[in-house]
Design an enzyme around this catalytic site. Structure first.
Site, mmCIF file in Angstrom:
data_model
loop_
_atom_site.group_PDB
_atom_site.id
_atom_site.type_symbol
_atom_site.label_atom_id
_atom_site.label_comp_id
_atom_site.label_asym_id
_atom_site.label_seq_id
_atom_site.Cartn_x
_atom_site.Cartn_y
_atom_site.Cartn_z
ATOM 1 N N ASP A 117 0.858 -1.182 0.000
ATOM 2 C CA ASP A 117 0.000 0.000 0.000
ATOM 3 C C ASP A 117 0.891 1.227 0.000
ATOM 4 O O ASP A 117 1.918 1.255 0.679
ATOM 5 C CB ASP A 117 -0.900 0.017 1.240
ATOM 6 C CG ASP A 117 -1.998 -1.029 1.194
ATOM 7 O OD1 ASP A 117 -2.385 -1.439 0.086
ATOM 8 O OD2 ASP A 117 -2.483 -1.428 2.262
ATOM 9 N N ASP A 136 -7.137 -1.703 -3.978
ATOM 10 C CA ASP A 136 -8.101 -1.426 -2.910
ATOM 11 C C ASP A 136 -9.238 -0.543 -3.407
ATOM 12 O O ASP A 136 -10.411 -0.765 -3.078
ATOM 13 C CB ASP A 136 -7.421 -0.756 -1.717
ATOM 14 C CG ASP A 136 -6.382 -1.640 -1.052
ATOM 15 O OD1 ASP A 136 -6.460 -2.881 -1.193
ATOM 16 O OD2 ASP A 136 -5.491 -1.089 -0.377
#
Length: 159
Positions: A117, A136
């Site tokens: 991320d 995501d």
């Protein structure tokens, strides 16, 4: 079905390309953080071993492989559902987003042992402590789209 497949492939490609470009290419893996357009956009390296917001994060291989299996089962179920029901264009796009995003994060778990991320966005006095990635966003948008564009009144359409 073709729309879902193209959306999934595009989503997967964008997710993996963005991770390679930012995590590897900009060396975020070693730099940790880069201010791009503060406070609106910051690249902040985070390794998510769990699911959203680090839920179920742990160091065990069982959790990692469990999340991989669940992601693959959900992706396969959504894919088979699209083939069987021939939903409308927006439902197919939503399914493709969900499947492409899920597979992008599965690749991360296989390759790195956790999901890479790196996107962090804050605004208007709100400091967001979490990082996320393209997959995501796609998973969230795909799930929301499946809720909105399927069910009663969203009959099958040829796209």
């Amino acid at each position: 079905m073709r729309i879902a497949a193209l959306t999934a492939l595009t989503t997967f490609g964008l997710d993996q390309a963005s991770k390679i470009a930012v995590v590897q290419g900009l060396d975020l893996i070693n730099r940790g953080q880069m201010d791009i357009w503060p406070p609106f956009l910051t690249f902040r390296m985070a390794w998510n071993q769990g699911i959203n917001f680090g839920l179920f994060a742990g160091q065990t291989e069982a959790i990692r492989w469990g999340i991989i299996v669940v992601s693959l089962v959900i992706s396969a179920w959504v894919w088979l559902w699209v083939r069987k029901t021939a939903p409308g264009r927006w439902a197919q796009i939503s399914a493709g987003l969900l499947v492409g995003g899920a597979l992008g994060n599965v690749i991360d778990r296989l390759w790195y042992g956790a999901v890479a991320d790196f996107l962090n966005m804050s605004c208007c006095g709100f400091e967001n402590p979490y990082a996320f990635n393209v997959a995501d966003i796609a998973i969230f948008a795909g799930a929301a789209g499946l809720v909105l564009f399927t069910g009663k009144g969203a009959g099958p359409q040829k796209a």
